[in-house]
Motif scaffolding. Sequence first.
Motif, PDB file in Angstrom:
ATOM      1  N   MET A   1       0.869  -1.165  -0.008  1.00 12.62           N
ATOM      2  CA  MET A   1      -0.006  -0.063  -0.157  1.00 12.62           C
ATOM      3  C   MET A   1       0.869   1.406  -0.154  1.00 12.62           C
ATOM      4  SD  MET A   1      -3.045   0.955   2.763  1.00 12.62           S
ATOM      5  CE  MET A   1      -2.078   0.567   4.100  1.00 12.62           C
ATOM      6  N   ARG A   2       0.752   2.198  -0.884  1.00 11.31           N
ATOM      7  CA  ARG A   2       1.304   3.500  -1.011  1.00 11.31           C
ATOM      8  C   ARG A   2       0.216   4.423  -0.462  1.00 11.31           C
ATOM      9  NH1 ARG A   2       5.349   3.893  -4.818  1.00 11.31           N
ATOM     10  NH2 ARG A   2       5.838   1.787  -5.843  1.00 11.31           N
ATOM     11  N   VAL A   3       1.296   5.243   0.761  1.00 10.26           N
ATOM     12  CA  VAL A   3       0.315   6.305   1.503  1.00 10.26           C
ATOM     13  C   VAL A   3       1.080   7.507   1.507  1.00 10.26           C
ATOM     14  CG1 VAL A   3      -0.974   6.879   3.606  1.00 10.26           C
ATOM     15  CG2 VAL A   3      -0.621   4.491   3.015  1.00 10.26           C
ATOM     16  N   MET A   4       0.412   8.587   0.965  1.00 10.24           N
ATOM     17  CA  MET A   4       1.074   9.890   1.189  1.00 10.24           C
ATOM     18  C   MET A   4       0.303  10.669   2.196  1.00 10.24           C
ATOM     19  SD  MET A   4       1.073  12.877  -1.952  1.00 10.24           S
ATOM     20  CE  MET A   4       2.692  12.161  -2.824  1.00 10.24           C
ATOM     21  N   HIS A  94       4.536   9.865  -6.756  1.00 11.80           N
ATOM     22  CA  HIS A  94       4.641   8.541  -5.819  1.00 11.80           C
ATOM     23  C   HIS A  94       3.535   7.747  -6.101  1.00 11.80           C
ATOM     24  CE1 HIS A  94       7.775  10.279  -3.182  1.00 11.80           C
ATOM     25  NE2 HIS A  94       7.257  11.374  -3.448  1.00 11.80           N
ATOM     26  N   ALA A  95       2.589   8.255  -6.813  1.00 16.67           N
ATOM     27  CA  ALA A  95       1.253   7.366  -7.184  1.00 16.67           C
ATOM     28  C   ALA A  95       0.600   6.741  -5.968  1.00 16.67           C
ATOM     29  CB  ALA A  95       1.636   6.256  -8.043  1.00 16.67           C
ATOM     30  N   PRO A  96       0.202   7.469  -4.944  1.00 14.83           N
ATOM     31  CA  PRO A  96      -0.213   6.795  -3.693  1.00 14.83           C
ATOM     32  C   PRO A  96      -1.472   5.987  -4.058  1.00 14.83           C
ATOM     33  CG  PRO A  96      -0.757   9.219  -3.639  1.00 14.83           C
ATOM     34  CD  PRO A  96       0.191   8.904  -4.915  1.00 14.83           C
ATOM     35  N   ASP A  97      -1.809   4.968  -3.252  1.00 10.35           N
ATOM     36  CA  ASP A  97      -3.159   4.451  -3.042  1.00 10.35           C
ATOM     37  C   ASP A  97      -4.108   5.245  -2.194  1.00 10.35           C
ATOM     38  OD1 ASP A  97      -2.358   2.192  -4.774  1.00 10.35           O
ATOM     39  OD2 ASP A  97      -1.327   1.573  -2.851  1.00 10.35           O
ATOM     40  N   VAL A  98      -3.646   5.793  -1.068  1.00 18.08           N
ATOM     41  CA  VAL A  98      -4.273   6.586  -0.085  1.00 18.08           C
ATOM     42  C   VAL A  98      -3.562   7.947   0.031  1.00 18.08           C
ATOM     43  CG1 VAL A  98      -5.212   6.663   2.222  1.00 18.08           C
ATOM     44  CG2 VAL A  98      -5.169   4.332   0.846  1.00 18.08           C
TER      45      VAL A  98
END
Length: 401
Positions: A1-4, A94-98
Motif C-alpha cells: 500500500m502506498r500512502v501519502m 509517488h502514485a499513492p493508493d491513499v
Amino acid sequence: MRVMFVLNCLGTGGAEHHTYQLANALAARGDICSIVGLTSSYTATDPSQTSIKPAHLSQSSIKKLSQSTVEMLNGNRIYDIGTALGVSRMIRTHAPDVIVAVDERPLLFATISRRLAGSNAKLVSILHNPDILTARDQAFQPIYRYVVARVDAMIYVAQIQRKFWEARGYSPPTSLVIRNGVDLRRFSPHSIVEWKDQTRSMLGLAPSDYVIGLCARFYPQKNHRQLIDAIRILRSRGHPAKALLVGSGPTQASIEQYASENGVLEHVVFAGFQQDVRPYTSAFDVGVLCSISEAASLVALEMMAMGLPVILSNVGNAAEMVLPGETGFLFPPGDTMSLVNHLQALSDPLKRETIGRAACKFVNANFAAGPMLDSYRNFFTRLLVESPPYELLHGQTQIRR
C-alpha cells in the motif's frame, strides 16, 4: 500500500508527531509512505526556527521520518497555485493508493491536487482541530465543508470532536473515531526513576518543592496565565508551589511579564522548547493543562503513562481520559479556584502516588499506540478493497476502567 501524508508544515507539534508515528508504523510493515509539508513556516513548536528543510529537522524528527520520503514546499499562502501544482506533481511521482490530509488546509490542497494529477487515490482526512480558532478559519468554513463532503473518509481523534464538527456542517460520506495512542515504551514510570532528581537539581528545584508542570506551546488557547494565578494562590496558602513550563511560542514573553507583575516570577521555571520532553515532565509532581480549546491531548496521555496525576480543563476528550478522583481531576475551563482546590488536594504525596499509578494503568489499557496504529492500517486496507458504505472501525472506543 502506498500512502501519502499531506501536512501544513514539518514540525514537532501534536498533529505532526502523530503523522510521523503513523507513517513509520506503516513503513515498518512494508507499506510505502511519503510525507509532504505545504509550507516552510516552522510554526509547530519553536518560533526561533523560521524555516526548515528536511535535512535540518531535529535528530528526533529525523528518526521519526527515517523510513519515509519527505518533501517540503513553500506554500505560505492559502491560495497558491504553485503549491497545488507541486503537490499534484508529487502525487503523480509517488502514485499513492491513499492520500491522508492532516487538518483542513492540507485537505483543501490535497483535494485540488488529486484532481489536477488525475489520481484515483482514496482521500482521507485526519482532523486534529478542536474548534474554529481564528477569523480566517471562520471565513473558510464554507470551503472546508465543501471539500469534507468529497473525501472518502474523515477520521476524528475524539468522539466529542466528531459531534462538534458534524453539528457545524461537516458531512463526510464516512466518519470514524480513532483515539490517540501513546508509545508505552518511551513514556513509562521508568522515566521518572531515571530523570526526576537529576532534572530538578539542574533546574534549581528543591525536593520539598511542589512542582506543577505544564507542557504546551505558548499560544493563547493554552491559557498559561491560569497556572500563574494558581501558583500565586497556592503560595498565599502556604504551599511551596512552583510552576515548570515546558515549551515556547509567541505568548511566552507576556506570560513572563504576567508572572512578574503577580510577584511569582521567581517561582516559575521556563524550560523552553525541548526535543525530548521526558526529562522535564519527569520533574513534575502533577501535570496540568489549562487549555480553553483542545481536541485530544497527547501530552496529557504521555504524562499519565509516566505515572503522573493530571488536572485538565474539561475540554475536548478530557472526560474520556480522566476518571475524576481516580486518574486525575477535571475543572471547568477558566475556573481558577477549582484548579487550585484540585492542586491543593494533590499536595499530598501519597495521594499523588495512588492516582498516578491508576492513571498509568488506565492509559496502558485504553490508549496504547499499538491498537491505534492497527486501527489506521486496517481502515486504510478496507478502504482500498471494499465498496462504500465501508465497514466502520471505531478504533479504541471501549474504555476499560
